[in-house]
Design a protein around this motif. Structure first.
Motif, PDB file in Angstrom:
ATOM      1  N   SER A 125       0.858  -1.367  -0.077  1.00  0.00           N
ATOM      2  CA  SER A 125       0.074   0.006  -0.106  1.00  0.00           C
ATOM      3  C   SER A 125       0.926   1.354  -0.171  1.00  0.00           C
ATOM      4  N   ALA A 126       2.108   1.120   0.079  1.00  0.00           N
ATOM      5  CA  ALA A 126       2.930   2.258  -0.158  1.00  0.00           C
ATOM      6  C   ALA A 126       2.835   3.016  -1.301  1.00  0.00           C
ATOM      7  N   PRO A 127       2.999   4.510  -1.318  1.00  0.00           N
ATOM      8  CA  PRO A 127       2.911   5.280  -2.528  1.00  0.00           C
ATOM      9  C   PRO A 127       4.190   4.908  -3.288  1.00  0.00           C
ATOM     10  N   LEU A 128       3.639   5.167  -4.598  1.00  0.00           N
ATOM     11  CA  LEU A 128       4.734   4.807  -5.790  1.00  0.00           C
ATOM     12  C   LEU A 128       6.085   5.677  -5.599  1.00  0.00           C
ATOM     13  N   GLU A 129       5.830   6.997  -4.881  1.00  0.00           N
ATOM     14  CA  GLU A 129       7.053   7.995  -4.858  1.00  0.00           C
ATOM     15  C   GLU A 129       8.067   7.392  -3.777  1.00  0.00           C
ATOM     16  N   GLU A 130       7.586   6.693  -2.796  1.00  0.00           N
ATOM     17  CA  GLU A 130       8.134   6.096  -1.694  1.00  0.00           C
ATOM     18  C   GLU A 130       8.871   4.748  -2.114  1.00  0.00           C
ATOM     19  N   LEU A 131       8.164   4.146  -2.924  1.00  0.00           N
ATOM     20  CA  LEU A 131       8.591   2.662  -3.295  1.00  0.00           C
ATOM     21  C   LEU A 131      10.012   2.809  -4.234  1.00  0.00           C
ATOM     22  N   VAL A 132       9.827   3.811  -4.992  1.00  0.00           N
ATOM     23  CA  VAL A 132      11.119   3.984  -6.072  1.00  0.00           C
ATOM     24  C   VAL A 132      12.475   4.489  -5.210  1.00  0.00           C
ATOM     25  N   THR A 133      12.093   5.100  -4.149  1.00  0.00           N
ATOM     26  CA  THR A 133      13.336   5.384  -3.346  1.00  0.00           C
ATOM     27  C   THR A 133      14.027   4.182  -2.727  1.00  0.00           C
ATOM     28  N   VAL A 134      13.553   3.117  -2.704  1.00  0.00           N
ATOM     29  CA  VAL A 134      14.236   1.839  -2.158  1.00  0.00           C
ATOM     30  C   VAL A 134      15.263   1.135  -3.265  1.00  0.00           C
ATOM     31  N   SER A 135      16.454   0.940  -2.775  1.00  0.00           N
ATOM     32  CA  SER A 135      17.565   0.251  -3.499  1.00  0.00           C
ATOM     33  C   SER A 135      18.387  -0.373  -2.694  1.00  0.00           C
ATOM     34  N   VAL A 136      19.211  -1.523  -3.125  1.00  0.00           N
ATOM     35  CA  VAL A 136      19.936  -2.542  -2.495  1.00  0.00           C
ATOM     36  C   VAL A 136      21.096  -2.996  -3.200  1.00  0.00           C
ATOM     37  N   LEU A 137      22.193  -3.557  -2.717  1.00  0.00           N
ATOM     38  CA  LEU A 137      23.017  -4.316  -3.506  1.00  0.00           C
ATOM     39  C   LEU A 137      22.744  -5.672  -3.652  1.00  0.00           C
ATOM     40  N   ASP A 138      22.578  -6.358  -4.641  1.00  0.00           N
ATOM     41  CA  ASP A 138      22.390  -7.770  -5.043  1.00  0.00           C
ATOM     42  C   ASP A 138      23.473  -8.651  -4.522  1.00  0.00           C
ATOM     43  N   GLY A 139      23.495  -9.949  -4.857  1.00  0.00           N
ATOM     44  CA  GLY A 139      24.456 -11.004  -4.287  1.00  0.00           C
ATOM     45  C   GLY A 139      25.665 -10.677  -4.890  1.00  0.00           C
ATOM     46  N   LYS A 140      25.694  -9.896  -6.305  1.00  0.00           N
ATOM     47  CA  LYS A 140      27.128  -9.661  -6.881  1.00  0.00           C
ATOM     48  C   LYS A 140      27.573  -8.220  -6.710  1.00  0.00           C
ATOM     49  N   GLY A 141      27.105  -7.466  -5.669  1.00  0.00           N
ATOM     50  CA  GLY A 141      27.375  -6.277  -5.395  1.00  0.00           C
ATOM     51  C   GLY A 141      26.893  -5.168  -6.299  1.00  0.00           C
ATOM     52  N   ARG A 142      26.096  -5.461  -7.122  1.00  0.00           N
ATOM     53  CA  ARG A 142      25.299  -4.417  -8.224  1.00  0.00           C
ATOM     54  C   ARG A 142      24.183  -3.983  -7.586  1.00  0.00           C
ATOM     55  N   ALA A 143      23.881  -2.598  -7.853  1.00  0.00           N
ATOM     56  CA  ALA A 143      22.659  -1.855  -7.364  1.00  0.00           C
ATOM     57  C   ALA A 143      21.397  -2.546  -7.929  1.00  0.00           C
ATOM     58  N   LEU A 144      20.476  -2.661  -7.062  1.00  0.00           N
ATOM     59  CA  LEU A 144      19.252  -3.291  -7.720  1.00  0.00           C
ATOM     60  C   LEU A 144      18.110  -2.139  -6.766  1.00  0.00           C
ATOM     61  N   LYS A 145      17.409  -1.638  -7.768  1.00  0.00           N
ATOM     62  CA  LYS A 145      16.526  -0.573  -6.994  1.00  0.00           C
ATOM     63  C   LYS A 145      15.146  -1.041  -7.583  1.00  0.00           C
ATOM     64  N   VAL A 146      14.045  -0.223  -6.777  1.00  0.00           N
ATOM     65  CA  VAL A 146      12.514  -0.488  -7.169  1.00  0.00           C
ATOM     66  C   VAL A 146      12.304   0.614  -8.240  1.00  0.00           C
ATOM     67  N   THR A 147      12.336   0.138  -9.557  1.00  0.00           N
ATOM     68  CA  THR A 147      11.787   1.038 -10.612  1.00  0.00           C
ATOM     69  C   THR A 147      10.373   1.382 -10.597  1.00  0.00           C
ATOM     70  N   THR A 148       9.950   2.244 -11.595  1.00  0.00           N
ATOM     71  CA  THR A 148       8.543   2.552 -11.562  1.00  0.00           C
ATOM     72  C   THR A 148       7.625   1.278 -11.917  1.00  0.00           C
ATOM     73  N   ASP A 149       8.127   0.463 -12.975  1.00  0.00           N
ATOM     74  CA  ASP A 149       7.574  -0.565 -13.268  1.00  0.00           C
ATOM     75  C   ASP A 149       7.228  -1.550 -12.053  1.00  0.00           C
ATOM     76  N   ILE A 150       8.307  -1.947 -11.320  1.00  0.00           N
ATOM     77  CA  ILE A 150       8.353  -2.631 -10.154  1.00  0.00           C
ATOM     78  C   ILE A 150       7.371  -2.128  -9.234  1.00  0.00           C
ATOM     79  N   ALA A 151       7.056  -0.821  -8.872  1.00  0.00           N
ATOM     80  CA  ALA A 151       6.309  -0.163  -7.997  1.00  0.00           C
ATOM     81  C   ALA A 151       4.784  -0.310  -8.547  1.00  0.00           C
ATOM     82  N   LEU A 152       4.857  -0.239  -9.712  1.00  0.00           N
ATOM     83  CA  LEU A 152       3.289  -0.261 -10.496  1.00  0.00           C
ATOM     84  C   LEU A 152       2.980  -1.773 -10.230  1.00  0.00           C
TER      85      LEU A 152
END
Length: 243
Positions: free
Chosen positions: A72-99
């Motif tokens: 139920s989180a707003p889209l504008e807050e979802l897209v601020t979430v990012s993390v490093l995956d198992g290979k150390g690469r950035a992985l973030k919540v894109t607009t498509d993922i949030a939708l």
């Protein structure tokens, strides 16, 4: 470091094996047996087909606190979430993922709203409680809604009449009554949420409710109840004799 929008790399055998194992457990034990982070991870497989999404699922739950709050989180807050995956690469919540996440929430909201469309609202009180909790319990800011009912207490419309801050949502009696007349509504159920989680009625809530009740009297539009929704439950101001 490659950008999150770079061309997807092939799925490594061990990662592909993890996805298959999780899907297999879901098939055999049912998705209801999965913990929240694995349920979210399984859903994210469709949005992020070529990456390890477990860190992202856990980051979302850590940020928002629970699976319902994530959905139920707003889209504008979802897209601020990012993390490093198992290979150390950035992985973030894109607009498509949030939708995609919001689509799951909207489908759930419509599912729990369906019983309210088939009978009188006051005869489906438990369904109404479920609906308002799903819709508003995890809203990060106050939202004021009005359920417009006909003479038989059947639902005509559920409309948002005001957005607010974390502790206040404006409600204008004149606008509510104007809309009720447009819809030929005879009864109203007011609903708003407390992002703090505590559904207790404040002096401001009581005063606002009484103003709306008074505005409806000369128009013969009755306010049946005012429900205050929090993560800790739902308070009926009518049952508490506060209106």
């Amino acid at each position: 470091m490659p950008s999150a929008d770079a061309a997807p790399e092939p799925v490594l055998p061990d990662h592909k094996g993890h996805r298959e194992r999780l899907r297999d457990r879901a098939r055999k034990g049912g998705v209801s047996a999965l913990p929240d982070y694995e349920l979210l991870e399984l859903y994210l497989f469709r949005s992020v087909p070529q990456r390890d999404v477990k860190p992202l699922a856990k980051a979302l739950l850590s940020r928002f606190g629970s699976l319902p709050a994530v959905l139920s989180a707003p889209l504008e807050e979802l897209v601020t979430v990012s993390v490093l995956d198992g290979k150390g690469r950035a992985l973030k919540v894109t607009t498509d993922i949030a939708l995609d996440l919001q689509l799951m929430f909207e489908a759930t909201r419509r599912l729990v709203a369906e019983p309210l469309k088939r009978t009188t609202v006051i005869d489906s009180w438990s369904a109404l409680m479920t609906y308002v909790q799903v819709t508003l319990a995890h809203e990060p800011r106050e939202q004021f809604r009005v359920l417009f009912l006909d003479k038989k207490y059947q639902l005509i419309a559920d409309e948002i009449m005001g957005y607010g801050t974390v502790d206040h949502a404006p409600a204008y009696p004149r606008e509510i009554m104007r809309r009720a007349l447009e819809l030929s509504a005879s009864h109203l159920i007011l609903v708003h949420n407390h992002p703090s989680g505590d559904p207790s009625a404040s002096p401001g809530d009581i005063d606002m409710t009484r103003q709306i009740v008074k505005a409806g009297e000369p128009l013969k539009i009755k306010v049946h109840d005012h429900l205050i929704v929090g993560r800790e439950g739902v308070l009926s101001m009518s049952q508490q004799r506060l209106m």
